[in-house]
Design a protein around this motif. Structure first.
Motif, PDB file in Angstrom:
ATOM      1  N   GLN A   1       0.826  -1.208   0.000  1.00  0.00           N
ATOM      2  CA  GLN A   1       0.000   0.000   0.000  1.00  0.00           C
ATOM      3  C   GLN A   1       0.862   1.260   0.000  1.00  0.00           C
ATOM      4  OE1 GLN A   1      -3.785   0.004  -0.053  1.00  0.00           O
ATOM      5  NE2 GLN A   1      -2.797  -1.714  -1.069  1.00  0.00           N
TER       6      GLN A   1
ATOM      7  N   ARG B   1       0.989   4.250  -2.913  1.00  0.00           N
ATOM      8  CA  ARG B   1       1.034   5.701  -2.683  1.00  0.00           C
ATOM      9  C   ARG B   1       2.221   6.318  -3.427  1.00  0.00           C
ATOM     10  NH1 ARG B   1      -0.582   4.115   2.475  1.00  0.00           N
ATOM     11  NH2 ARG B   1       1.410   4.505   3.496  1.00  0.00           N
TER      12      ARG B   1
ATOM     13  N   GLN C   1     -11.782   7.826  -4.682  1.00  0.00           N
ATOM     14  CA  GLN C   1     -11.000   7.292  -3.564  1.00  0.00           C
ATOM     15  C   GLN C   1     -11.726   6.133  -2.885  1.00  0.00           C
ATOM     16  OE1 GLN C   1      -7.723   8.275  -2.700  1.00  0.00           O
ATOM     17  NE2 GLN C   1      -7.966   6.275  -1.721  1.00  0.00           N
ATOM     18  N   ASP C   2     -13.027   6.296  -2.673  1.00  0.00           N
ATOM     19  CA  ASP C   2     -13.807   5.204  -2.069  1.00  0.00           C
ATOM     20  C   ASP C   2     -13.752   3.949  -2.933  1.00  0.00           C
ATOM     21  OD1 ASP C   2     -14.597   6.637   0.167  1.00  0.00           O
ATOM     22  OD2 ASP C   2     -16.485   7.316  -0.711  1.00  0.00           O
TER      23      ASP C   2
ATOM     24  N   ASP D   1     -10.288   2.301  -2.750  1.00  0.00           N
ATOM     25  CA  ASP D   1     -10.129   1.577  -1.488  1.00  0.00           C
ATOM     26  C   ASP D   1     -10.901   0.258  -1.498  1.00  0.00           C
ATOM     27  OD1 ASP D   1      -8.573   3.664  -0.563  1.00  0.00           O
ATOM     28  OD2 ASP D   1     -10.172   4.587   0.615  1.00  0.00           O
ATOM     29  N   GLU D   2     -12.126   0.295  -1.992  1.00  0.00           N
ATOM     30  CA  GLU D   2     -12.943  -0.919  -2.052  1.00  0.00           C
ATOM     31  C   GLU D   2     -12.311  -1.961  -2.980  1.00  0.00           C
ATOM     32  OE1 GLU D   2     -16.798  -1.200  -0.709  1.00  0.00           O
ATOM     33  OE2 GLU D   2     -15.215  -0.516   0.648  1.00  0.00           O
TER      34      GLU D   2
ATOM     35  N   HIS E   1      -9.134  -2.272  -3.754  1.00  0.00           N
ATOM     36  CA  HIS E   1      -7.959  -2.839  -3.089  1.00  0.00           C
ATOM     37  C   HIS E   1      -8.376  -3.997  -2.182  1.00  0.00           C
ATOM     38  CE1 HIS E   1      -4.424  -0.547  -4.168  1.00  0.00           C
ATOM     39  NE2 HIS E   1      -5.019   0.610  -3.948  1.00  0.00           N
TER      40      HIS E   1
END
Length: 269
Positions: free
Chosen positions: A36, A40, A178-179, A182-183, A185
């Motif tokens: 992770q 980034r 972004q949501d 994240d989901e 991932h």
């Protein structure tokens, strides 16, 4: 700089799939955390490239080697991390990337000092058995097909949403992307670890530029909603087909998450 971005993309995948391949839960968890961080790094490199008026793509040149032991995986990862250092920019960001990598290399060296860590890798054995459960061949085939299709889809979505997020000034769009990143991932992690349990771990296929260079956002979102609806149907069918309560509940859980993804995507319209 695009070469640096490509190398970081490949390293992100290598760390991520190393975490999937290794069975030791502590090492698996730590490596995923480092993956992770590598993602980034990709984001920050991409931002600098765009700020300089240049562009990047998702080309890659790598294979997922079928390693036989944890030390084989760790040594290959060490070599890749050491090789990428020469590509980093001479900047504050470049220094951050180097210090993060130095700490990861130190962690990998600690793993290699303990012979007890050198367990066999079973993620590539092609046995297609789910733990100690007695699933029928039909159920195993359905699970295999689902995991290959959905692991690619989640990898694709992570990159597509990240590409679009880096190019929007709309706060609502940025937050929704972004949501969804994240989901995706979480889903890729879940499906990748399941593939490793079955002994069928494999890299998702490479993305073509036409996949992530979106020229019509509305049409992209509508197509995405249709894909999410199709994924929901696949989850429901798999939940019904697999006669294992734990697995069925997991796919129901994923199904309900897909429902909320649709609601998030509707905000983009």
């Amino acid at each position: 700089m695009n070469k640096t971005y490509q190398k970081k993309h490949e390293l992100w995948l290598s760390i991520t799939f190393a975490s999937f391949a290794i069975n030791d839960q502590e090492i698996k968890s730590r490596l995923y955390d480092f993956s992770q961080i590598a993602f980034r790094h990709m984001k920050w490199l991409g931002s600098d490239i765009l700020a300089a008026g240049d562009d990047y793509n998702y080309d890659r040149d790598m294979n997922l080697m079928k390693r036989e032991s944890v030390f084989d995986v760790i040594n290959a990862l060490k070599g890749e991390i050491e090789a990428i250092q020469e590509y980093y920019p001479k900047s504050i960001l470049g220094e951050r990337l180097k210090t993060d990598d130095a700490y990861l290399l130190e962690y990998l060296s600690q793993i290699l000092k303990e012979e007890k860590n050198n367990k066999a890798i079973t993620a590539f054995n092609m046995e297609r058995k789910w733990l100690d459960k007695e699933l029928s061949q039909e159920q195993i085939d359905a699970l295999t097909l689902f995991l290959f299709e959905e692991s690619y889809k989640e990898y694709e979505l992570i990159l597509v949403y990240a590409y679009m997020q880096a190019r929007t000034d709309n706060k609502l769009h940025f937050d929704v992307f972004q949501d969804l990143i994240d989901e995706s991932h979480f889903h890729l992690k879940s499906f990748g670890n399941m593939m490793a349990v079955l002994g069928i771990l494999a890299l998702p296929r490479e993305l073509h530029e036409m996949t992530y260079v979106v020229k019509d956002l509305d049409q992209f979102v509508k197509d995405g909603i249709a894909e999410e609806e199709a994924a929901k149907i696949m989850c429901k069918e798999l939940s019904d087909a697999i006669k294992d309560e734990e697995l069925s509940k997991f796919f129901d859980f994923i199904n309900y998450q897909e429902s909320y993804h649709i609601e998030l995507m509707k905000k983009l319209l």
